[in-house]
Write an enzyme that holds these catalytic residues in place. Structure first.
Site, PDB file in Angstrom:
ATOM      1  N   GLU A 142      32.093 -34.381 -18.227  1.00  0.00           N
ATOM      2  CA  GLU A 142      31.593 -35.503 -19.024  1.00  0.00           C
ATOM      3  C   GLU A 142      32.187 -35.576 -20.430  1.00  0.00           C
ATOM      4  OE1 GLU A 142      29.755 -37.959 -18.055  1.00  0.00           O
ATOM      5  OE2 GLU A 142      29.266 -37.219 -16.060  1.00  0.00           O
TER       6      GLU A 142
ATOM      7  N   SER B 185     -30.920 -47.031   7.085  1.00  0.00           N
ATOM      8  CA  SER B 185     -31.894 -45.937   7.116  1.00  0.00           C
ATOM      9  C   SER B 185     -31.420 -44.683   6.406  1.00  0.00           C
ATOM     10  CB  SER B 185     -32.248 -45.599   8.567  1.00  0.00           C
ATOM     11  OG  SER B 185     -32.953 -46.673   9.160  1.00  0.00           O
TER      12      SER B 185
END
Length: 714
Positions: A83, A355
């Protein structure tokens, strides 16, 4: 001559002054453009279980930061070689590299080579947009030069290596190392470091996962450049170029089984600890969660299986939540069968509980009163309460029924009668303490008639009160949060609150065990101790249709809830079955518990009384009455029958004569009784009726026994 000298000095001073001004402009402009907050990188947050094992990761950009000291020199050299070969020499701008690139572009007649340094690439990634203008390039140069003034080479390289993208969702050198080689960056070999160095230019093009040949060519180019720059010997470079590319991929993918849990962690971080989603996703935290990975995955898989749902309802929805009884931490949670991130989370959606609310709204608060017991008799009749007439599911009414039996068989009429007796306000107060807030004030509360309903998480948390001896704690998804430096910033002790007495909690456990063993929750098999309650709500538009089906229950170690139904019930979308389906699903999930959590029985606390099994009154069909004469003229009638060996059963003896019937005696623990008599021809008859001394109720009448004669001694 003097004029020339003065003119020369003036020109020189002007040049120096101009250069100084330009330099100051560069410094000021560059400094102005540097926003140091942008240099702070997003880092991945990890969810870990209580053993420190990573469950999943949360991130916007999947990145794990490392220091430059953790990155081997050969890895650093690989990136510099490909790079920015003169990285250690220039001051942010490499004019030699720019000139070379410009020369090659002119020769090629097009742009073929870039001249950006590592510092410039960092600037482009952090501070600038992707537009290609002269102003942008000028800013890039200015900021790069100022970064070099403000930070060391090591600091710039560290920021660069931690920020760049390596493909497949991986940001930064450490994450890339884990992705491609399943190892930390400090363990990378030379050729592995060279391969990673070749990726940032075109991560997708050079990916060793999708393009291994191109990846090798790019890696070999990096190795060659390292050789030219004397970072490798010719022999080393040749040897390493000959090696094949070996990838040990660590798949960084999001497990769909965890999606609901992740969302609820984010919600709790926001609501309880005031951390925004962005802070959690980018802050690099370690969040300790009480999740049980196995249960989380098992619950997810089972929700996918259509056979757990009523026939014809393969598209029905469901929600599951499981909580640790001991701590209140959520072990597993599923917000739907096809849950979508940040979508409808059915664990938090209120539905009619049916219930399943009875233990919370009616029976537990009644047991807290002094005059009620699990075997207290309740009125089981079809009654009108100012226009509200609750009906039993089977349309059968026995007149009286114990609380134990009413809960076991989920009878509606006794539940509403009892709620009317204890008062609606008492029930609402109890629901509040259980963590279920309602504005309703009608008797329909007893059967789950709540305007806003109750969520699966609320019901599971409420039932934990029974499992935990009457104590309640808010369920939680976050046990602790640690910063990147290991500092613990969140992790308070959970506060328990007493909701019911330990005696009431134990009575409820015993009764809810009966529901599973003998009542509406008996469907399916479970290989651990289980107490729980079913619940269904009907869809009035279609006869026999169900809107919501529930099972809520607990073992000694786990409490949870399963809901089934549709987000919107209609004549085209309703359940064809009831609570048996969530009951079976819940039990099958529990059967996946590890042995240490499954092979445990309910343990009665020392301070509470045990609930004896319910009294089962015998039906007497063999009562006999025998008259005999004994010694010295003594005569009596002997009543005999086949009873039960239970001291809680009394036997009431009735005599019938001339159309009248009266009780003449009561015996305990016997199956016979003598009646003194001197008149064998009185035409009297006898009945024996068993009596429950706990509920103070008589059973069925026996057969009527006529007196027969027998000679001889008893």
């Amino acid at each position: 001559m003097k004029k020339k000298i003065l003119l020369g000095l003036s020109t020189a001073l002007g040049t120096v002054l101009l250069a100084l001004i330009i330099y100051l402009v560069i410094i000021l402009a560059g400094n102005f453009a540097i926003d140091e907050q942008k240099l702070v990188m997003n880092t991945t947050t990890s969810l870990v279980d209580q053993n420190g094992e990573v469950v999943t990761q949360l991130f916007v950009e999947n990145r794990e930061l490392v220091s430059i000291q953790e990155i081997p020199k050969h890895v650093q050299q690989a990136f510099i070689s490909i790079e920015d070969a003169r990285f250690l020499e220039h001051q942010g701008i490499d004019f030699r590299s720019i000139g070379r690139a410009l020369y090659r572009d002119i020769l090629a007649g097009a742009k073929v080579e870039g001249g950006s340094t590592i510092t410039q690439q960092l600037v482009k990634n952090v501070f600038l947009t992707s537009e290609k203008t002269l102003l942008r390039k000028t800013n890039e140069v200015l900021i790069a030069m100022n970064l070099e003034r403000r930070y060391s080479k090591n600091e710039i390289l560290e920021m660069y290596l931690n920020r760049i993208y390596f493909g497949h969702g991986a940001y930064g050198i450490q994450t890339a190392s884990n992705l491609y080689f399943n190892k930390d960056v400090q363990d990378l070999s030379i050729e592995e470091g060279a391969l990673l160095a070749g990726l940032p230019k075109a991560p997708n093009l050079y990916s060793p996962i999708t393009h291994p040949e191109r990846s090798k060519q790019r890696r070999d180019l990096v190795l060659t450049l390292m050789e030219r720059q004397r970072q490798l010997s010719s022999e080393e470079a040749k040897y390493l170029r000959g090696k094949t590319v070996v990838v040990d991929q660590n798949r960084i993918t999001e497990n769909d089984a965890y999606l609901t849990y992740i969302d609820m962690v984010l919600d709790e971080a926001r609501d309880r600890y005031h951390l925004t989603n962005e802070e959690v996703l980018t802050g690099g935290y370690q969040i300790v969660v009480p999740m049980n990975k196995h249960l989380q995955e098992v619950s997810y898989q089972k929700l996918k299986e259509d056979h757990y749902f009523p026939s014809g309802n393969g598209d029905a929805e469901a929600a599951v939540v499981l909580i640790d009884v001991d701590t209140g931490g959520v072990l597993a949670v599923q917000g739907g069968r096809e849950y979508v991130r940040r979508g409808i989370n059915r664990v938090n959606v209120g539905r009619q509980p049916g219930s399943a609310i009875k233990p919370l709204a009616v029976y537990a608060p009644a047991l807290e009163e002094e005059n009620y017991h699990p075997y207290s008799p309740l009125v089981d009749e079809l009654r009108d309460y100012d226009g509200y007439t609750p009906r039993n599911f089977n349309r059968h009414y026995s007149g009286k029924m114990t609380m134990y039996d009413a809960l076991t068989h989920s009878a509606n009429a006794p539940a509403v009668w009892l709620l009317n007796e204890i008062g609606v306000e008492r029930s609402v107060q109890a629901l509040n303490q259980f963590g279920i807030v309602t504005s309703d004030r009608g008797l329909a509360i007893a059967l789950g008639g709540l305007t806003d309903g109750a969520t699966p998480l609320e019901l599971a948390s409420a039932y934990r009160v029974f499992a935990k001896g009457g104590q309640r704690v808010d369920p939680y998804f976050i046990e602790a949060i640690y910063k990147k430096n290991g500092e613990r910033i969140i992790g308070d002790e959970q506060t328990e609150e007493t909701v019911v007495s330990s005696q009431t909690a134990w009575y409820m456990t015993r009764m809810l065990q009966s529901v599973v063993q003998n009542g509406t929750g008996r469907q399916g098999e479970v290989y651990t101790s289980l107490a729980g309650k079913t619940g269904t709500t009907t869809y009035p538009e279609v006869e026999g249709a169900t809107m919501d089906a529930w099972f809520v229950g607990y073992t000694p170690t786990v409490v949870g809830a399963v809901w089934m139904g549709y987000d919107i019930t209609s004549t085209d979308h309703y359940l064809h079955g009831g609570s048996a389906y969530p009951t079976v699903l819940f039990k099958d999930i529990l059967n996946e518990l590890p042995n240490t959590m499954r092979e445990v029985a309910f343990h009665k606390p020392e301070e509470v009384a045990e609930l004896e099994p319910p009294v089962e009154l015998p039906i007497l069909t063999d009562v006999t009455a025998t008259f005999s004469i004994g010694g010295r003229g003594f005569s009596s009638i002997l009543l005999e029958w086949t009873g039960k060996d239970d001291d809680r059963i009394n036997y009431h003896i009735y005599e019938k004569s001339k159309g009248e019937r009266k009780r003449i005696a009561s015996v305990v623990g016997q199956s016979h009784y003598y009646i003194s008599s001197r008149n064998p021809f009185s035409n009297k008859q006898y009945e024996v009726i068993p009596y429950d001394s706990i509920t103070e109720q008589e059973g069925e009448r026996s057969n009527t026994a006529d007196v027969t004669f027998k000679l001889g001694l008893h």
